[in-house]
Design a protein around this motif. Structure first.
Motif: not given
Length: 1434
Positions: A1208-1218
């Protein structure tokens, strides 16, 4: 009775060839003896990558004499201090070398070499030799040394290995590595005057420590150089996409073999064999000049059996040492002393033929591999208790006369059928190399007998084998019954207290190893320098010894050296050998998430009262193409699906309508729970981009209509920009147009299949707090029109919220049978009911020629380079002309075409000229115009004769400029002529093709390549895009052809593969070959993933589905580098059709580890049809290369999990993947595509007590601008914030956010806390509050009984006495406010007084029992006492 020895044609002999071949090819030269006497250190693993050779290393003379020239490298370990080569020379793969002058200046190798060594000294180096090989004119092979280099492993600093991994350049010297043996070459060798460096020649390499090899140390002997492309026995091969198996070695699964009833038979008899052995030893002693030795003085102290698993390179674990006993001695005595003199042996019975092992063996380190075998070694320990002259010697002198001799050895390869049975093996001896690396006792002469008799004359070993122990494991106090009564052995009472490992039935009847060894008692104590901690290695039983390098070296010296290596180390403090732990079967600790459990449809239809209430609300009606109301179907009705009826529908266009109507509470919801004011929805339909609706306001209804599941409480109303409700009709509609213009050729059938089997997942969000409320899923099968003009269906969906608790383990004894611990579960809560209407309206579409779906597959999959070029054939028409009328085109000035030429011309441009492209700026044009005007004014004002002369000179100057311009133009045309001609000719061989690729799907096509010449060509195929690959496997080619319905021929070994170079294809004159390609991408680059369409917009329009276009180029080069054909691919990426959406909230800058459980494979859409139990292999791929995604098979019939590990990255990042899932071997078409959203939040850990308030402060940092923000939480009943409402967050300021936590239930869970900008609805900060709640201490308990279903509550009273001597204020709280209410929430009572608390219990419609807690807190909200009331509803 002796069984028949296997012949050469037996399977056992055939299996042994594999082991003997590996054993004979990997004989190691030991290090110098002085190195063996030094203290041993931990072995260090290294990885050396030999990248390329630079420079002309091969001499011209060799090139003229040899043909089929190639070169390879040889690497050996060398000790500079003692001028000693050791280990084994490693040889790389051969690389072809072109003769001069075509010899390349660089030869690419890219070969990884691995080894490990404990000789960490700067004198230990690796010698790299470059060897050329070829054939002479007479056909014989010849190898020539072209130079060598010295590769330093350890730096000049003692025992410090090189740790840098950057590229290094190794200097090469003339000569061969044998020059290093010259005594005049001293360290540092590189500075010696006797070595001459080869100019402009070097080797590029990298060398670095490789700790990942340590788990495989037991499979690789020390100082053995191996290639990563050829894994040693015991390791799994590398995955298909990576050829290096030692970069991340994976151990094969071990199996345990059990050997029982082991006995040796020596011929002609045991007595005569041992007599001859002693006589020959005495004769050797006299021959060596040590003086005569009395035959009665030398005695046999012990007969040992060493058994261990061997993989052809070395023993996998240190061999087990057992004591053998003569068969007759076992039957006649129970004495602990098994030594006897040779003189007394003649008095024994002549039938004493065998040596017996009185226990069974357990070998847990075996592996199903042809090179794994069991090695048996028969050893005799001899000692003399008296001196040489026959007088008594001191006790300390007896150890010097103790000797150990290897007498016989045998090798057994377990059968592949893995069944129980018996085996009889011939014993071997003599000077032949053996696994102990020492000389063995001689065997009878080979010329005296036949092959069958020779195998028996050396002796035999017989035993029983199986994969399971015979009966339950023995205990130390019990005797394990033997299978043959004639060989039953009594229990030896003098066995030492060596406890066997749990569950292991061994050695309770026989002494284990040197535990009873008399020679050990006489041996000197082991040297402390020989002790070393072993590396962790294989799954090893507790009774086994750690593997050490000294076990592979020749055993020198006396018996003391042997015992120091083989004696078991007692488990006491201060021991120098670390005992290895045995690995247990262990399942992943994270709780698996079952696919499809996050959201589901209720599957029921709306009641008539609910439908009447929706109709009265004024929702817009959905009309078909004829402006008639759409036919409504019930979601409970079964769907009769016919693919032929869908394909025969004349309405080719489909308009899919999604209408959001209402979002209501569930009946079981607590009325005190706050309900969101606005919501919005996110989802993805088919391969359209992900859609996000605008914020919709929840408008409460006054009606009391009740649906099947609960009341219809709130309808959805669009909001204006100011946040108020819109004056338009309620609800929100989204339309998707799926017509032949949107669908690709042949895609209509896939869209129909998508509607038939897939579900649409909708995420519901709070529009104010931006918190996820839950998710709902609806089946799309009711949208199949089946010949009808339009169809619609209304659903009432449960919106579920999945709460993933902390991944903590509860080690309280809750262990499953497989050894894994049960993890904390996953809770699912129904948050509300979503009312949604789906419709499919058919439309007529224009018929554009032949229907795309009716095109033959061959026309869609085969691309030809014949007659498909872009060259117009020399036409003079402009490229953009509407039609060809005549071969005439308007000429353009060269200055207007080429800016570089325009800058070189001197002639001024006319006023109407366009000027060179990009060469003249606007300011330059203005300045030039002003200068021209000034010259004209001066020319008019000059007048007279002087003006005339100037005019003539000006004309001459203009002519000179024109002449020079013409020369420049001519030179320019000559210079660019070849370039333009080549460009025009390349258009004639260039073919353009467009692909529509989606995530994970292999787009297969063939290129019909034709050789237009009358001569054969070897065509080199160059591809510039890694996502476009050439199919070189014929099986994969057949699989993709069958899937595409293509019937072109398939050729075996079609391409010539050259390692890292481009593949080649041979074409005969005028021949056409179909070259297979596939384009497959696992990366997703969307133009906009967060679409917020306004009301009335169409997210399915082409403008919304634009994704960045990609390009790929394939160049087919004939011999000499001339292009034969060019294929230009334009790839239009399409959004993937997502089957499941997962959304996780995790602390920032940590790793998320989750397991997602797959449904049964036969239930996956698109899975192949097979028999039950024939589960195909499952493969997974991820769109993000930084995400670890894998799946493992846990056995037949076991569920399959997909494991995810994401940073996970720093807040409030959102990581999207398939995540893409396949069930076919070639990863052609995915059966499931998951979309995963990982929200990174700041983590706050809170430890609290149920019912008691815990306070904490959070630091909120401001943004560059002033914002009006508000704090929201996912559990407002348990978390309170101060400030409560909207407050101003100053720019770059710091604000304290005070949080109070009063949990209602015990356990560990997550609570979300968001700080939102209320003006722009943006997330400013987010926290993940991790609650660890302890239950309170119950001081009193009560029980009441109430009638269920009557609708009447109950009033009760309880008393509380103030235990303090002064007045105190108290407040009351309950963990179930929906069931219990207080008459007064706060009260005051004087010291020692009693107060009566009024209680009102709410009624319940269902019978059952509920426990309600009453928390009595003080003025600081700390818990004073807690009462428990058990409410029984009858």
């Amino acid at each position: 009775m002796v069984q028949v020895t296997p012949k050469a044609s037996d399977p056992q002999t055939g299996r042994m060839r594999d082991w003997h071949q590996i054993f004979d090819q990997n004989m190691l030269v030991p290090p110098h003896p002085h190195r063996a006497r030094q203290p041993l250190k931990d072995s260090t693993a290294f990885q050396c990558v030999l990248k390329w050779l630079d420079g002309p290393l091969i001499k011209q003379g060799a090139l003229e004499v040899l043909s089929e020239l190639g070169c390879h490298l040889r690497v050996s370990l060398f000790d500079v201090a003692y001028r000693h080569f050791f280990g084994r020379t490693w040889r790389s793969a051969a690389r072809p070398v072109e003769p001069l002058p075509r010899q390349p200046s660089r030869i690419v190798l890219n070969e990884p070499v691995y080894f490990h060594t404990s000789l960490s000294h700067p004198s230990i180096v690796a010698v790299v030799e470059v060897v050329a090989h070829g054939r002479r004119r007479d056909g014989t092979l010849q190898s020539l040394s072209c130079g060598f280099g010295i590769l330093r492993i350890f730096s000049s600093k003692t025992e410090s290995p090189r740790t840098a991994s950057q590229d290094r350049r190794l200097r090469l010297y003339h000569g061969t590595p044998r020059a290093l043996l010259h005594p005049q070459l001293q360290d540092p060798i590189e500075q010696s005057k006797h070595l001459t460096a080869i100019e402009s020649c070097s080797l590029q390499y990298t060398l670095q420590p490789h700790p990942a090899l340590e788990p495989a140390f037991h499979l690789l002997p020390e100082n053995l150089l191996v290639s990563g492309l050829q894994p040693p026995p015991g390791l799994l091969p590398a995955p298909r996409d990576a050829g290096d198996a030692l970069r991340r070695p994976r151990l094969q699964k071990p199996v345990t073999w059990y050997l029982d009833e082991v006995f040796f038979t020596l011929y002609p008899s045991l007595e005569k064999f041992e007599e001859e052995l002693l006589e020959l030893l005495i004769s050797d002693h006299f021959r060596e000049g040590d003086g005569p030795l009395d035959s009665s003085a030398l005695e046999i102290a012990e007969r040992r059996l060493c058994v261990g698993a061997h993989n052809g390179l070395g023993f996998v674990q240190r061999p087990q040492v057992m004591v053998l006993v003569p068969e007759m001695d076992v039957a006649l005595t129970r004495s602990a002393s098994f030594s006897r003199k040779v003189g007394s042996s003649s008095k024994s019975s002549s039938g004493n033929q065998a040596l017996v092992l009185r226990s069974h063996l357990r070998l847990p380190e075996m592996v199903h591999h042809p090179a794994f075998a069991v090695v048996f070694q028969l050893e005799y320990v001899l000692s003399s208790p008296s001196g040489v002259d026959g007088n008594a010697a001191p006790a300390s002198a007896s150890a010097s006369l103790a000797r150990m001799h290897t007498v016989r050895w045998a090798v057994w390869k377990p059968p592949p059928d893995a069944g129980p049975g018996s085996a009889t093996l011939p014993l071997q001896g003599g000077i032949r190399p053996n696994p102990a690396h020492c000389l063995a006792y001689k065997v009878p002469p080979a010329s005296m007998s036949s092959e069958e008799v020779r195998q028996v004359e050396s002796g035999t070993i017989q035993f029983q084998f199986s994969l399971s122990p015979d009966g339950p494991p023995d205990t130390p106090g019990q005797h394990r019954p033997e299978r043959r009564p004639s060989r039953r052995m009594p229990t030896c009472p003098a066995s030492p207290p060596v406890p066997p490992p749990q569950g292991l039935a061994t050695s309770q009847n026989s002494p284990v190893g040197p535990g009873l060894s008399l020679s050990q008692l006489a041996a000197s104590p082991p040297s402390p320098t020989r002790c070393r901690a072993a590396k962790p290695s294989f799954q090893q039983p507790a009774s086994s010894e750690p593997s050490g390098a000294q076990a592979e070296l020749p055993l020198e010296g006396g018996i003391a050296h042997l015992e120091a290596d083989l004696s078991p180390t007692p488990v006491v403090p201060g021991t120098c050998v670390a005992e290895q732990l045995q690995e247990l079967p262990f399942a992943p600790v994270h709780a698996p998430i079952v696919v499809g459990a996050q959201a589901r449809s209720s599957g029921g239809r709306l009641s008539r009262a609910c439908m009447a209430l929706l109709q009265a609300a004024g929702f817009p009606e959905i009309l078909d193409a004829s402006q008639q109301p759409v036919e409504a179907v019930s979601p409970a009705d079964p769907v009769k699906f016919s693919l032929q009826r869908e394909e025969a529908d004349r309405l080719r266009g489909s308009e899919v309508v999604l209408q959001f109507l209402a979002f209501s509470r569930v009946p079981e919801d607590d009325p005190g729970t706050p309900w969101p004011r606005t919501v919005y929805f996110t989802f993805q339909f088919y391969r359209f981009p992900p859609a996000t609706t605008p914020r919709l306001q929840l408008l409460p209804l006054d009606g009391a209509g009740k649906s099947r599941s609960g009341p219809l409480s709130h309808i959805l109303v669009p909001t204006s920009h100011h946040g108020s409700s819109d004056a338009g009709p309620p609800g929100f509609q989204l339309r998707y147009l799926v017509d032949p213009g949107f669908l690709r050729p042949g895609e209509r059938r896939w869209f129909t299949r998508y509607l038939a089997v897939q579900s649409l997942q909708v995420d519901v969000w709070d529009g104010d707090s931006l918190l996820l409320i839950g998710s709902a899923a609806v089946h799309l099968k009711h949208l199949l029109r089946q010949g009808r003009p339009a169809v619609q269906v209304s659903h009432e969906l449960e919106v579920l919220a999945t709460e993933y608790e902390q991944d903590a383990m509860v080690l309280s004894g809750d262990v499953t049978a497989s050894g894994s611990v049960r993890p904390i579960g996953v809770h699912t809560v129904v948050k509300g009911l979503l009312h949604l209407t789906l419709a499919n309206v058919g439309h007529l579409c224009e018929q554009r020629g032949r229907e795309a779906s009716a095109l033959p597959p061959s026309r869609l999959r085969v691309i030809s380079n014949e007659g498909a070029g872009r060259f117009d054939g020399g036409s003079l028409l402009m490229h953009g002309a509407p039609r060809r009328v005549k071969n005439v085109v308007q000429a353009q000035k060269l200055a207007d075409v080429d800016s570089e030429l325009a800058a070189m011309l001197f002639t001024p441009l006319p006023p109407g000229s366009k000027g060179p492209r990009g060469a003249v700026r606007e300011g330059d044009a203005v300045r030039r115009r002003k200068l021209e005007r000034m010259r004209a004014v001066r020319a008019q004002g000059a007048g007279g004769e002087q003006g005339c002369r100037r005019s003539v000179l000006a004309q001459q100057n203009v002519r000179a400029q024109h002449a020079r311009d013409l020369q420049v133009i001519a030179a320019y045309r000559e210079r660019t002529k070849a370039q333009h001609i080549a460009s025009a000719l390349s258009l004639a061989i260039t073919v353009e093709h467009t692909l529509y690729a989606s995530l994970g799907t292999a787009e297969f096509f063939e290129f019909a390549l034709r050789n237009p010449h009358n001569t054969p060509h070897t065509v080199t195929i160059e591809v510039d895009n890694p996502e476009l690959s050439l199919i070189v496997d014929s099986q994969e080619w057949r699989h993709l052809k069958a899937a595409a319905g293509l019937h072109t021929p398939v050729e075996e070994d079609m391409f010539r593969l050259r390692g890292g170079l481009a593949p080649q294809l041979f074409l005969r004159p005028r021949e056409t070959a179909h070259v297979p390609f596939k384009y497959q991408t696992f990366s997703v680059a969307q133009a906009s993933a967060d679409l917020r369409p306004e009301k009335g917009t169409d997210p399915g329009s082409p403008a919304d589905s634009v994704m960045p276009t990609r390009h790929a180029k394939v160049l087919f080069r004939a011999g000499g580098g001339k292009p034969l054909a060019v294929l230009l691919l334009t790839v239009q990426p399409q959004p993937p059709a997502v089957d499941q959406v997962f959304r996780f909230y995790h602390p920032e800058l940590t790793f998320l580890k989750k397991a997602v459980r797959l449904p049964p494979w036969h239930m996956l859409p698109g899975a192949p049809v097979g028999k039950p139990g024939e589960a195909p292999p499952v493969h997974v791929r991820c769109s993000d290369p930084h995400v670890i995604c894998e799946t493992q098979s846990m056995g037949p019939g076991e569920p399959r999990d997909v494991f995810l590990k994401v940073a996970s990255g720093p807040s409030p990042d959102v990581k999207d993947f398939f995540v893409v899932i396949y069930v076919d071997r070639w990863l052609a078409a995915p059966v499931q595509i998951w979309q995963v959203h990982l929200h990174s939040l700041q983590r706050v850990d809170v430890s609290c007590v149920v019912g008691q308030r815990t306070r904490l402060s959070l630091v909120l940092r401001g943004t560059p601008t002033l914002r009006n923000v508000r704090a929201f939480t996912s559990h407002p009943q348990e978390l309170t914030m101060d400030p409560k409402g909207v407050f101003a967050l100053p720019p770059h300021g710091v604000q304290d956010l005070h949080v109070g936590v009063r949990p209602r239930r015990a356990g560990s869970r997550f609570v979300h806390l968001n700080v939102v900008d209320v003006d722009f609805h943006q997330l400013v900060a987010s926290w993940l509050v991790c609650l660890s709640c302890r239950p309170p201490l119950i001081s009193k308990a009560f029980e009441i009984t109430m009638a269920a279903g009557e609708g009447k509550g109950a009033h009760k009273q309880i008393t509380y006495t103030n235990p303090y001597p002064f007045r105190r204020a108290y407040c009351l709280h309950s963990d179930h406010p929906d069931l219990l209410q207080f008459t007064e929430d706060t009260f005051q009572v004087a010291g020692g007084e009693t107060y009566t608390i009024g209680l009102r219990f709410a009624p319940s419609q269902r019978a059952g029992e509920r426990e309600v807690l009453i928390h009595i807190n003080d003025h600081e909200d700390k818990n004073e006492e807690t009462f428990c009331v058990k409410v029984v509803y009858q």
